[in-house]
Design a protein around this motif. Structure first.
Motif, PDB file in Angstrom:
ATOM      1  N   GLU A 153      -9.093 -22.685 -10.661  1.00  0.00           N
ATOM      2  CA  GLU A 153      -8.766 -21.452 -11.357  1.00  0.00           C
ATOM      3  C   GLU A 153      -7.690 -21.728 -12.380  1.00  0.00           C
ATOM      4  O   GLU A 153      -6.863 -22.623 -12.184  1.00  0.00           O
ATOM      5  N   ILE A 154      -7.681 -20.970 -13.437  1.00  0.00           N
ATOM      6  CA  ILE A 154      -6.554 -21.028 -14.359  1.00  0.00           C
ATOM      7  C   ILE A 154      -5.436 -20.226 -13.688  1.00  0.00           C
ATOM      8  O   ILE A 154      -5.625 -19.047 -13.378  1.00  0.00           O
ATOM      9  N   ASP A 155      -4.312 -20.870 -13.394  1.00  0.00           N
ATOM     10  CA  ASP A 155      -3.281 -20.090 -12.701  1.00  0.00           C
ATOM     11  C   ASP A 155      -2.055 -19.795 -13.559  1.00  0.00           C
ATOM     12  O   ASP A 155      -1.190 -19.047 -13.137  1.00  0.00           O
ATOM     13  N   ALA A 156      -1.988 -20.399 -14.739  1.00  0.00           N
ATOM     14  CA  ALA A 156      -0.875 -20.054 -15.625  1.00  0.00           C
ATOM     15  C   ALA A 156      -1.370 -19.937 -17.059  1.00  0.00           C
ATOM     16  O   ALA A 156      -1.952 -20.864 -17.603  1.00  0.00           O
ATOM     17  N   LEU A 157      -1.173 -18.754 -17.633  1.00  0.00           N
ATOM     18  CA  LEU A 157      -1.579 -18.514 -19.023  1.00  0.00           C
ATOM     19  C   LEU A 157      -0.345 -18.245 -19.869  1.00  0.00           C
ATOM     20  O   LEU A 157       0.514 -17.433 -19.499  1.00  0.00           O
ATOM     21  N   SER A 158      -0.223 -18.937 -21.001  1.00  0.00           N
ATOM     22  CA  SER A 158       0.825 -18.636 -21.974  1.00  0.00           C
ATOM     23  C   SER A 158       0.152 -18.260 -23.284  1.00  0.00           C
ATOM     24  O   SER A 158      -0.870 -18.846 -23.644  1.00  0.00           O
ATOM     25  N   ILE A 159       0.741 -17.296 -23.964  1.00  0.00           N
ATOM     26  CA  ILE A 159       0.178 -16.866 -25.241  1.00  0.00           C
ATOM     27  C   ILE A 159       1.223 -17.063 -26.329  1.00  0.00           C
ATOM     28  O   ILE A 159       2.326 -16.509 -26.252  1.00  0.00           O
ATOM     29  N   ILE A 160       0.876 -17.871 -27.312  1.00  0.00           N
ATOM     30  CA  ILE A 160       1.784 -18.132 -28.428  1.00  0.00           C
ATOM     31  C   ILE A 160       1.336 -17.315 -29.636  1.00  0.00           C
ATOM     32  O   ILE A 160       0.147 -17.288 -29.961  1.00  0.00           O
ATOM     33  N   GLY A 161       2.277 -16.625 -30.271  1.00  0.00           N
ATOM     34  CA  GLY A 161       1.936 -15.933 -31.513  1.00  0.00           C
ATOM     35  C   GLY A 161       2.238 -14.450 -31.482  1.00  0.00           C
ATOM     36  O   GLY A 161       2.044 -13.749 -32.466  1.00  0.00           O
TER      37      GLY A 161
END
Ligand code: BES
Ligand code: MN
Ligand code: ZN
Length: 499
Positions: A153-161
């Motif tokens: 699973e993707i367990d860490a999402l970061s969003i840049i912008g």
């Protein structure tokens, strides 16, 4: 999954994979120029050689070879700028997320260049991106005794912008809640009907509402008899599994304030009954509780988003089966609202069970009613798996629902209930009949349901197409159960509360 906005330059971000969305015909976005430099111009080269063109959902993974703190850069095509909307952005990220987690990437960073963030408000973009990646975490699971590969699973999402946009951080949180509520019920829609009977449905809901503050009540067959729910009981007659009616309450508003009722069709298997369906694709009818599941998903999200309004979720659930006890074409039954109904076709069972659910909502004092159901093959033929069909009796409520769908990133299209259609459900022997001519099937179903709303503001959502994506031709939407309607209804509760 955890999700956050990140105020770091892409070339300095640490992740298993950086997703870099690029439009068709675009060069390296300004935000990724430094990253490209670190990668020795690899992105520029791929674009120059036409090995990545930015076509919608095109995906090219690039190993960073230790030249950046992140391990991979994944170029994601967004297609033509004019065609990008929040639905497509979500779907593109959902598709990319699926590929990445299957490759074992757990920490994913999405870079949102100006060209993308300029296409909508920061909050909407933040929610769309979070939901896209969050939804990609849905795994249909497998009942194979030898599973092919371990599921990550993707367990860490970061969003840049999007940093600097204060409310965008809150939108990320909302997106997380909405994606997780949606995923939760997608598994239910996927479950085989022998493993997901009305009794199991109730058990799952009991588990799900634990600790949420939601109030759960389950009506049993005896209660239905007492309440004279003759339409629901009529459908349930053919099945050996006892019918149930799930009632979930959320009290976020004043006692005297509006109450939104969400009524969902919970047919755990639709064989058609005596008007039995052809064998081809009948296995798909395990998903005929998609509307009921969506109502539960919406209630789970609402419990966390806490809009200041009262919401009641109602899910009549039963199988539709043929047997010596089953209802027959020509039978006349009486629903809990007192109307007599001639059964022309036992395969038009959804509207029957919903009618008793809607009457229950009216008796509970609902001021606004939304029902949601995998109701007609007709809507699936009209809109395909791409959109929800909507019908209503109240333009202001329909406007709110349309706005909710936009916020949710779900396509929704209104279809008519003009008075010219009146007469389609007239019966020779009873007050109304449940099926009629072979055309305008989705409208006919809506007219039938309208008979039970007592003139209150009402919208009917037909998700027979949108609940399940299976068209191999449509490469732009992920296949399988979608959780259609969950986010629309959750947003609607919020919009109604804010009114
Ligand atoms: N559950 C079906 C509708 C459906 C069809 C859902 C395809 C998902 C995919 C519903 O109960 C049904 O059988 N509807 C009939 C009504 C008709 C008999 C009046 C239909 O649409 O054919
Ligand atoms: Mn049916
Ligand atoms: Zn059905």
């Amino acid at each position: 999954m955890q999700a956050r906005l990140l105020n770091t330059a892409p070339e300095k971000a640490e992740a298993d994979a950086l997703i870099l969305p690029i439009f068709e015909g675009q060069s390296v976005p300004a935000e990724a120029v430094a990253l490209d430099k670190k990668l020795k111009g690899a992105i520029t080269q791929l674009l120059a050689d036409d090995e990545f063109r930015g076509k919608f959902m095109e995906l090219v993974p690039l190993h960073n070879l230790g030249n950046a703190p992140s391990k991979w850069t994944v170029l994601l095509g967004l297609g033509k700028p004019a065609e990008l909307d929040l639905v497509r952005l979500r779907n593109a990220l959902q598709a990319a997320g699926r590929v990445l987690r299957k490759r074992g990437h757990r920490r994913v960073t999405v870079i949102l260049p100006k060209a993308v963030t300029a296409t909508a408000g920061a909050d909407d973009i933040a929610r769309a991106a979070t939901e896209g990646i969050g939804l990609s975490n849905f795994d249909a699971g497998s009942l194979k005794t030898r599973p092919e590969q371990a599921v990550t699973e993707i367990d860490a999402l970061s969003i840049i912008g999007l940093n600097g946009e204060k409310s965008a951080a809150a939108a990320v949180k909302d997106g997380l809640v909405l994606a997780e509520a949606t995923n939760r019920i997608r598994g239910w829609v996927n479950a085989p009907a022998n493993a997901f009977t009305p009794t199991v449905f109730v058990e799952k809901v009991k588990e799900a509402v634990k600790g949420t503050g939601l109030d759960l009540k389950v009506l049993e067959v005896d209660d239905m008899r007492r309440l004279k729910m003759g339409a629901l009981l009529a459908v349930a007659r053919g099945s050996d599994e006892p019918a149930k009616m799930i009632v979930i309450r959320y009290g976020g508003g004043r006692k005297s304030g509006p109450t939104l009722a969400l009524v969902g069709k919970g047919i755990t298997f639709d064989s058609g009954g005596i008007s039995i369906k052809p064998a081809l694709n009948m296995e798909m009818m395990k998903s005929d509780m998609g509307g009921g599941a969506a109502v539960v998903g919406a209630m789970l999200a609402i419990a966390q988003l806490k809009p200041k309004i009262n919401v009641i979720g109602i899910v009549p659930t039963t199988e539709n089966m043929p047997s010596g006890k089953a209802i027959k074409p020509g039978d006349v039954v009486t629903g809990s609202g007192g109307k007599t109904i001639e059964i022309i076709n036992t395969d038009a069972e959804g509207r029957l069970i919903l009618s008793d659910g809607i009457t229950y909502a009216v008796n509970e004092g609902a001021t606004h009613i939304v029902d949601i159901a995998t109701l007609t093959g007709s809507i699936a033929r009209t809109l395909g798996p791409l959109a929800i069909g909507a019908f209503g009796n109240n333009p202001p409520l329909m406007d709110l629902v349309r706005r909710s769908a936009e916020l949710a990133g779900e396509r929704l299209w209104e279809l008519p209930t003009w008075a010219d259609y009146d007469g389609l459900i007239d019966s020779e022997i009873a007050d109304i009949k449940n099926a009629t001519v072979p055309w305008a099937g989705a409208t006919t179903a809506a007219l039938f349901l309208r008979e039970f709303v007592d003139g209150r503001p009402w919208v009917h959502l037909d998700i027979a197409g949108s609940a399940w994506q299976d068209a191999a031709e449509l490469k732009t939407v992920p296949r399988g159960p979608t959780g259609s309607g969950v986010r629309v209804m959750a947003h609607l509760a919020q919009l109604l509360a804010d009114q």
